[in-house]
Enzyme design. Structure first.
Site, PDB file in Angstrom:
ATOM      1  N   GLY A 271       0.816  -1.210   0.000  1.00  0.00           N
ATOM      2  CA  GLY A 271       0.000   0.000   0.000  1.00  0.00           C
ATOM      3  C   GLY A 271       0.842   1.249   0.000  1.00  0.00           C
ATOM      4  O   GLY A 271       2.067   1.199   0.120  1.00  0.00           O
ATOM      5  N   SER A 272       0.164   2.363  -0.112  1.00  0.00           N
ATOM      6  CA  SER A 272       0.892   3.622  -0.322  1.00  0.00           C
ATOM      7  C   SER A 272       1.415   4.220   0.973  1.00  0.00           C
ATOM      8  O   SER A 272       2.080   5.251   0.933  1.00  0.00           O
ATOM      9  CB  SER A 272      -0.032   4.624  -1.003  1.00  0.00           C
ATOM     10  OG  SER A 272      -1.127   4.886  -0.164  1.00  0.00           O
ATOM     11  N   CYS A 273       1.113   3.599   2.120  1.00  0.00           N
ATOM     12  CA  CYS A 273       1.434   4.308   3.368  1.00  0.00           C
ATOM     13  C   CYS A 273       2.454   3.619   4.275  1.00  0.00           C
ATOM     14  O   CYS A 273       3.402   4.261   4.710  1.00  0.00           O
ATOM     15  CB  CYS A 273       0.156   4.534   4.152  1.00  0.00           C
ATOM     16  SG  CYS A 273      -0.945   5.581   3.218  1.00  0.00           S
ATOM     17  N   PHE A 274       2.244   2.327   4.555  1.00  0.00           N
ATOM     18  CA  PHE A 274       3.077   1.704   5.584  1.00  0.00           C
ATOM     19  C   PHE A 274       4.579   1.811   5.272  1.00  0.00           C
ATOM     20  O   PHE A 274       5.364   2.267   6.095  1.00  0.00           O
ATOM     21  CB  PHE A 274       2.695   0.236   5.770  1.00  0.00           C
ATOM     22  CG  PHE A 274       1.450   0.025   6.597  1.00  0.00           C
ATOM     23  CD1 PHE A 274       0.926   1.044   7.371  1.00  0.00           C
ATOM     24  CD2 PHE A 274       0.804  -1.201   6.609  1.00  0.00           C
ATOM     25  CE1 PHE A 274      -0.216   0.854   8.141  1.00  0.00           C
ATOM     26  CE2 PHE A 274      -0.336  -1.408   7.372  1.00  0.00           C
ATOM     27  CZ  PHE A 274      -0.849  -0.376   8.135  1.00  0.00           C
ATOM     28  N   ASP A 277       5.765   5.487   5.184  1.00  0.00           N
ATOM     29  CA  ASP A 277       5.781   6.178   6.482  1.00  0.00           C
ATOM     30  C   ASP A 277       6.890   5.665   7.386  1.00  0.00           C
ATOM     31  O   ASP A 277       7.536   6.438   8.100  1.00  0.00           O
ATOM     32  CB  ASP A 277       4.409   6.050   7.176  1.00  0.00           C
ATOM     33  CG  ASP A 277       3.343   6.854   6.443  1.00  0.00           C
ATOM     34  OD1 ASP A 277       3.704   7.586   5.496  1.00  0.00           O
ATOM     35  OD2 ASP A 277       2.159   6.743   6.795  1.00  0.00           O
TER      36      ASP A 277
END
Ligand code: UGA
Length: 482
Positions: A271-274, A277
């Site tokens: 995904g685009s976040c984990f 981030d």
């Protein structure tokens, strides 16, 4: 209130629609006029081409023209606006740091506009994007330098999961607002009046920096938890004798202090976040001279998990991928999305190609177009030409030597019923999502079966008295987060 939302992607568009549902006058702006034209058209397919979220189209339909407006320019709106929400993408740089180029460009453009404001009323610029700690302060400096009168800055991170953006915006677990003055907190309380004092929603007011840090802490903790199950839980059930993964999970998470979310073992979280981030937090802490051993280990475990099942096939089964045809089922990073960013499938495909596979037969219920846009680019890697695209799982299976399940789409749970219509043993099934409940039927039919969180099962080694680390009849509904 009159609210302007800058940036209408996955975060901004649902946010604008839900603010409009709450009765605010919301003007949504995007630098890309094609997006605005698509949203203005009111056509489902055009809207969903940009953001495909359950309930989003209906929310827009309900509010468009009454509370929600799409605009190509915000210059006429700045006098009366109370709040600007900045929902701008902040992609990663190669070194893991956050690329603030789009964000800072937008900040400068807004500052130029806002400097012309004649009204004496306060305006608050609120950041919803995930940005490094200290970015709100940077925004404040830009606005000051441009001479913007009577403004405040705030940080209000979003915590939405893809596929659940509308529900999550309507009923969040928490609303986190970081600001400096009571006046700014009050403006935000008016914007979020339905959440303030709500019995089930935590409304947290803090400093802008703490709000920014909460977002990073939240995501890295979730990834740490997932990685514990993938890096420890799965290994325990795969390598120690007679340990059943499902029972292990049930027993451990029965403790109220331990979350069930994140406990399903997989081929790694995408995904685009984990990934983005955790890398950004590592970078920020390193810049401050802190050691980040735990975070680095979590990141490495998660990345390794994305190709680990392919290594297991080689080491445990002795499977030689060279010149083989491999089917990959599921390309998106999780079910019910066509988003392939940081998807485990991307790494798996590269690992398979580097092992010399002749062809990869790919299928995903939703992500075929996104996949072709990604892989139909021989400049990236000429081996991507070996990927072929198929309209059904059955079709993708035809003629292959092994299948690798990469995404947790429910339809793959039924593989054991249909697989023998397409391929006959000897054949290797790699279940990266541990989602085939009646694996035993497959092994009895002669297939080799390798699932994350369980030992290799073959017609030769499966014992009628042992469940070989997998519980066939009592596998619970695959628990996934959406
Ligand atoms: C994630 C967080 O869950 C949100 O709280 C956060 O706001 C969001 O990132 C963000 O920063 O924008 P999302 O990326 O949409 O949301 O997806 P999740 O549903 O959390 O799944 C992430 C990945 O973890 C998927 O690949 C999923 O399959 C995997 N996963 C999840 C596991 O491997 N095991 C689990 O038990 C749960």
């Amino acid at each position: 209130m009159k609210i302007i939302v800058v940036g209408t992607g996955f975060v901004g568009l649902p946010h604008a629609a839900v603010l409009a549902e709450a009765g605010h006058e919301v003007h949504a702006y995007d630098i890309d006029p094609n997006k605005i034209a698509a949203y203005k058209s009111g056509e489902r397919s055009k809207i969903e081409y940009y953001v495909n979220e359950p309930g989003l189209y209906e929310a827009i339909q309900e509010t468009h023209g009454r509370y929600l407006f799409f605009t190509e320019s915000i210059s006429d709106l700045i006098e009366e606006a109370d709040i600007f929400f900045m929902c701008i993408n902040t992609p990663p740089n190669r070194d893991g740091s956050t690329n603030l180029l789009y964000y800072l460009n937008a900040a400068h453009e807004l500052a130029e506009l806002l400097a012309k404001r004649e009204t004496k009323d306060r305006i608050v610029l609120v950041n919803k994007s995930t940005v490094p700690v200290g970015t709100a302060r940077q925004l404040e400096q830009i606005l000051s330098e441009h001479g913007v009168p009577n403004f405040g800055v705030a940080s209000n991170p979003e915590f939405l999961a893809q596929g659940n953006a509308i529900n999550g915006s309507r009923r969040p677990d928490r609303v986190v607002v970081g600001a400096d003055t009571e006046e700014d907190f009050q403006l935000l309380r008016r914007a979020y009046s339905q959440f303030v004092n709500h019995v089930r929603i935590k409304y947290v007011e803090t400093t802008p920096e703490t709000a920014e840090a909460i977002k990073y802490m939240g995501n890295t903790l979730l990834l740490t938890y997932i990685s514990f199950w993938n890096g420890v839980g799965a290994r325990v059930a795969e390598s120690l004798p007679n340990v059943r993964m499902e029972d292990l999970k049930l027993g451990v998470t029965a403790d109220n202090r331990i979350s069930t979310w994140g406990s399903y073992v997989s081929n790694g979280a995408g995904g685009s976040c984990f990934g983005k981030d955790i890398q950004s937090l590592i970078y920020q802490l390193n810049q401050s001279g802190c050691s980040t051993d735990l975070l680095q280990a979590v990141y490495n475990i998660n990345e390794y998990q994305k190709t680990y099942m392919i290594d297991r096939a080689v080491h445990e089964k002795g499977f030689n991928f060279n010149q083989k045809i491999v089917t990959i089922l599921g390309l998106a990073f999780k079910k019910r999305t066509n988003d392939m960013r940081d998807s485990a499938a991307l790494k798996a495909v590269e690992a398979l190609l580097s092992k010399g596979v002749k062809e990869i037969r790919a299928y995903d219920p939703l992500a075929m177009q996104a996949a072709q846009e990604y892989w139909f680019n021989p400049e990236k890697n000429h081996l991507f030409e070996r990927i072929t695209y198929h309209e059904t799982a059955q079709e993708a299976l035809r003629g292959s030597d092994a299948v690798y399940i990469s995404t947790d789409w429910e339809e793959f749970r039924g593989l054991s019923r249909t697989i023998d219509k397409s391929v006959k043993p000897p054949y290797l099934i790699i279940d990266g999502r541990r989602m085939i409940p009646d694996y035993q039927t497959l092994v009895e039919k002669g297939y080799d079966f390798l699932a994350v969180g369980g030992p290799l099962l073959t017609p030769e080694n499966i014992s009628p008295h042992s469940n070989n680390g997998i519980v066939a009849e009592t596998v619970p509904e695959l628990e996934t987060q959406s």
